[in-house]
Motif scaffolding. Structure first.
Motif, PDB file in Angstrom:
ATOM      1  N   VAL A  98      -6.908   6.021  -9.230  1.00 53.81           N
ATOM      2  CA  VAL A  98      -8.093   6.461  -9.978  1.00 53.81           C
ATOM      3  C   VAL A  98      -7.930   7.921 -10.412  1.00 53.81           C
ATOM      4  N   MET A  99      -7.428   8.763  -9.517  1.00 52.60           N
ATOM      5  CA  MET A  99      -7.216  10.169  -9.857  1.00 52.60           C
ATOM      6  C   MET A  99      -6.219  10.316 -11.004  1.00 52.60           C
ATOM      7  N   ALA A 100      -5.104   9.571 -10.949  1.00 55.94           N
ATOM      8  CA  ALA A 100      -4.084   9.668 -11.993  1.00 55.94           C
ATOM      9  C   ALA A 100      -4.622   9.180 -13.332  1.00 55.94           C
ATOM     10  N   SER A 101      -5.406   8.111 -13.303  1.00 56.54           N
ATOM     11  CA  SER A 101      -5.983   7.590 -14.543  1.00 56.54           C
ATOM     12  C   SER A 101      -6.960   8.581 -15.159  1.00 56.54           C
TER      13      SER A 101
ATOM     14  N   THR B  31      -3.372   1.483 -20.014  1.00 56.67           N
ATOM     15  CA  THR B  31      -3.915   1.211 -18.685  1.00 56.67           C
ATOM     16  C   THR B  31      -2.842   1.384 -17.614  1.00 56.67           C
ATOM     17  N   GLU B  32      -3.302   1.458 -16.360  1.00 57.56           N
ATOM     18  CA  GLU B  32      -2.372   1.605 -15.237  1.00 57.56           C
ATOM     19  C   GLU B  32      -1.484   0.380 -15.075  1.00 57.56           C
TER      20      GLU B  32
ATOM     21  N   GLY C 250      -3.612   4.460  -1.925  1.00 53.23           N
ATOM     22  CA  GLY C 250      -3.006   4.180  -3.222  1.00 53.23           C
ATOM     23  C   GLY C 250      -4.033   3.981  -4.316  1.00 53.23           C
ATOM     24  N   ALA C 251      -5.132   3.291  -3.991  1.00 53.64           N
ATOM     25  CA  ALA C 251      -6.184   3.058  -4.983  1.00 53.64           C
ATOM     26  C   ALA C 251      -6.856   4.367  -5.390  1.00 53.64           C
TER      27      ALA C 251
ATOM     28  N   GLY D  50       0.814  -1.206   0.000  1.00 53.42           N
ATOM     29  CA  GLY D  50       0.000   0.000   0.000  1.00 53.42           C
ATOM     30  C   GLY D  50       0.852   1.261   0.000  1.00 53.42           C
ATOM     31  N   LEU D  51       1.938   1.252   0.780  1.00 54.26           N
ATOM     32  CA  LEU D  51       2.818   2.418   0.825  1.00 54.26           C
ATOM     33  C   LEU D  51       3.524   2.632  -0.509  1.00 54.26           C
ATOM     34  N   MET D  52       3.971   1.542  -1.135  1.00 56.41           N
ATOM     35  CA  MET D  52       4.605   1.675  -2.442  1.00 56.41           C
ATOM     36  C   MET D  52       3.622   2.223  -3.467  1.00 56.41           C
TER      37      MET D  52
END
Length: 647
Positions: free
Chosen positions: A433-436, A480-481, A428-429, A205-207
């Motif tokens: 979503v924001m970056a995508s 895609t991510e 992270g999730a 999660g941190l990564m």
């Protein structure tokens, strides 16, 4: 104008490019402080305990009463009826033994004690040492220590890397334990149980969170934090790294801080043409371990201690006990950093006293002036080439503000006590979503226009079928991510921890760490945090934390001393955390720094280079912090739940 600074001719850069030959330090210069620190520890304990332990005081009435109450409570718990299947479902569903404060209808204090005893006895550590033959026990230890050496010095052998070595060691241990079981030399090895999932979930999660903070936007939150650490003066850059690492580790977790900033520190060293990045990487790693001692969420072993302690320990109580030792350790470590690496951090300085003048009065040596001029020359050239906006950033865009909002919510959830694994993965999730969404709807589309030799755009090529009809081009597939950012998660780091868990779990099964603890503590075992035994106790915890890792050591102590007082756990927490600075394998944060730095091409942070500074720093911080905690602590030296506190 100074001849060192000429933007047009860039003479400052030319001066810095001519690096003087690095003089290799002598053996005593390198290892002298470590040897003196080790000799000092031996002398202190020899003086306090006596050469043969003759100065260890007899048990007081309070110690005897506490031991008797613990035995009575244990026998009462063993006499209670239980349902093994119900306990198994409870432990699996809660990943723990349930609430600390059960009502009378739920069984009250005794039911809480019974659940915790079952959890410690059947989940955390099962004593199967008696099922080993002598051959099985010692052969398992040989395999463990062989791979321990391989992990400490990976460059001495084949270029496999630490993740490959750890996974190879874990698989070798599983195969060997299977052979021992079939030949009657050892018990069955439940490899799945020794893999602690929470640190793996948390690390993933941190990564995920840090990668998206870094990659979402150029000039965003990550770049602003990185730029805030930069400075033309070496010692100031190191001080900024240490301050950020200490505060950040106390606020969140040391693993997350070093995961975010290891690559940043290397980038800063490359940008400023630093010949030796080791002082800066050590500044990051050592202060991350020290800062994490302050709070219960600072590192995995603190979280485990608070979860397994018999008495309840609040966040404020934990921090109040640790604030003075942590501040003292920070001062000692920072001072040692400036002294030990004075030639790198204060170039041109004649020695220690001039270094103090540089820090307190703002003096500069000619070499430091050259560095400042070169730094400002690079900044001016960069602004001229790319423009003020590109260099200084675009300010706080909507995406930067969203990053700050997610980060603050992430920290607030940590502070409120929500599950750290779920919190980090959710953060992270959300960032994913924001970056995508940003890339699909806001970022400029890639330009696939082709040009001729003169730079004129060519019309798009047309394709035709067999009948001569034009074929309409298909819509371009979205990237895609999973094809971009998710590929940058360091899955090798997860492999490293999985392999270490298997190796350490099998080693713990032999019972040798427990036997070592019992044999070395001797008559101090029932008064381990009383003066003078406490200084020997923290040294044993430090050694075990570097041999068998600090999280398993805390698990072992919870099972060995189930009714330890809150003050006992404060001493364990501080020593197990500061122990991370003794050797490279003492802390996961050290491994992350080495792994992340090597990933970007910097392999200066190695075990043999870490130890000459880590050993004296760790031992001085450990004993000074322990001394201060014996004088000032707010946790009781008795167990309220056990009933051995004075009325």
């Amino acid at each position: 104008m100074s001849p060192l600074y000429d933007v047009e001719n860039n003479e400052a850069s030319t001066l810095l490019e001519v690096k003087p030959a690095v003089k290799k330090g002598s053996f005593m210069r390198t290892w002298g402080p470590a040897l003196v620190a080790i000799a000092g520890v031996i002398a202190v304990n020899g003086f306090l305990l006596g050469p043969t332990g003759g100065n260890i005081p007899e048990l007081t009435e309070k110690h005897i009463n506490s031991r008797n109450l613990a035995e009575e409570r244990t026998n009462a718990v063993l006499d209670m009826d239980f349902d093994a299947n119900a306990d198994h479902q409870l432990f699996q569903s809660n990943r723990g033994f349930g609430s600390r404060n059960l009502s009378n209808n739920e069984g009250g204090l005794m039911e809480y004690t019974r659940r915790r005893h079952r959890y410690l006895g059947d989940y955390t550590h099962v004593n199967v040492a008696d099922y080993f033959s002598a051959f099985g026990k010692w052969s398992t230890c040989v395999i463990y220590f062989a791979f321990w050496v391989f992990l400490m010095f990976p460059n001495w052998f084949l270029p496999i890397g630490r993740p490959g070595i750890a996974m190879g060691g874990g698989l070798s241990m599983v195969v060997w334990r299977f052979i021992l079981e079939k030949t009657g030399h050892g018990p069955w090895f439940d490899a799945e149980k020794v893999i602690i999932m929470e640190p793996l979930f948390l690390l993933f999660g941190l990564m995920l969170t840090t990668i998206y903070l870094e990659k979402m936007e150029r000039g965003g939150l990550f770049d602003k934090l990185r730029n805030s650490l930069d400075d033309p003066i070496n010692w100031k850059r190191s001080a900024k790294i240490m301050a950020m690492s200490t505060i950040g580790s106390a606020a969140v977790m040391n693993d997350s801080v070093v995961l975010i900033f290891s690559g940043v520190v290397v980038d800063l060293c490359v940008k400023n043409k630093v010949a030796n990045s080791l002082p800066y990487l050590l500044s990051l790693a050592t202060t991350a371990n020290i800062g994490s001692a302050l709070t219960m969420t600072g590192n995995p072993q603190n979280i485990l201690i608070v979860s397994l302690a018999y008495d309840e320990i609040s966040w404020l109580e934990f921090a109040s006990n640790m604030v003075l030792p942590t501040i003292a350790a920070t001062i000692v470590n920072s001072t040692m950093m400036f002294v030990y690496y004075g030639s790198e951090l204060f170039p041109g300085s004649s020695g220690f006293m001039e270094n103090w003048g540089i820090m307190l009065k703002g003096n500069r040596t000619p070499e430091m002036l050259a560095q400042e001029h070169a730094y400002h020359a690079r900044e001016a050239a960069a602004k001229e080439a790319m423009g003020e906006e590109e260099v200084g950033g675009k300010g706080w865009t909507i995406w930067s503000k969203l990053q700050v909002a997610v980060t603050l919510a992430f920290l607030a959830c940590f502070a409120c006590g929500l599950d750290v694994c779920v919190t980090s993965i959710c953060a992270g999730a959300i960032l994913m979503v924001m970056a995508s969404y940003k890339r699909q709807h806001y970022d400029p589309k890639p330009d696939n226009t082709e040009y001729d030799a003169e730079g004129n755009p060519l019309p798009p090529k047309k394709t035709y079928d067999m009948d001569g009809n034009e074929i309409e081009p298909e819509e371009e597939e979205l990237v895609t991510e999973s094809e971009t950012t998710l590929t940058e998660v360091d899955y090798g780091l997860l492999m490293l921890f999985i392999g270490q868990f298997v190796l350490i779990g099998s080693f713990d099964d032999t019972g040798l760490p427990q036997d070592f603890f019992a044999a070395t503590m001797g008559k101090c075992v029932d008064q381990m945090t009383s003066v003078p035994c406490v200084y020997w106790f923290v040294m044993i915890v430090t050694i075990l934390s570097n041999v068998a890792s600090n999280v398993p050591v805390c698990q072992m102590l919870a099972a060995t001393f189930p009714f330890a007082t809150p003050y006992d756990w404060m001493q364990v927490s501080f020593s197990a955390t500061i122990a991370g600075n003794l050797t490279m394998l003492g802390s996961a944060a050290n491994m992350i720094v080495a792994f992340q730095a090597a990933k970007v091409g910097d392999r200066t942070f190695t075990s043999e280079r870490h130890a000459p500074f880590g050993i004296p720093s760790c031992l001085l911080c450990l004993y000074l912090g322990t001394f201060l905690m014996t004088l000032v602590h707010f946790s009781p030296e008795c167990s309220v739940r056990l009933g051995d506190c004075d009325e």
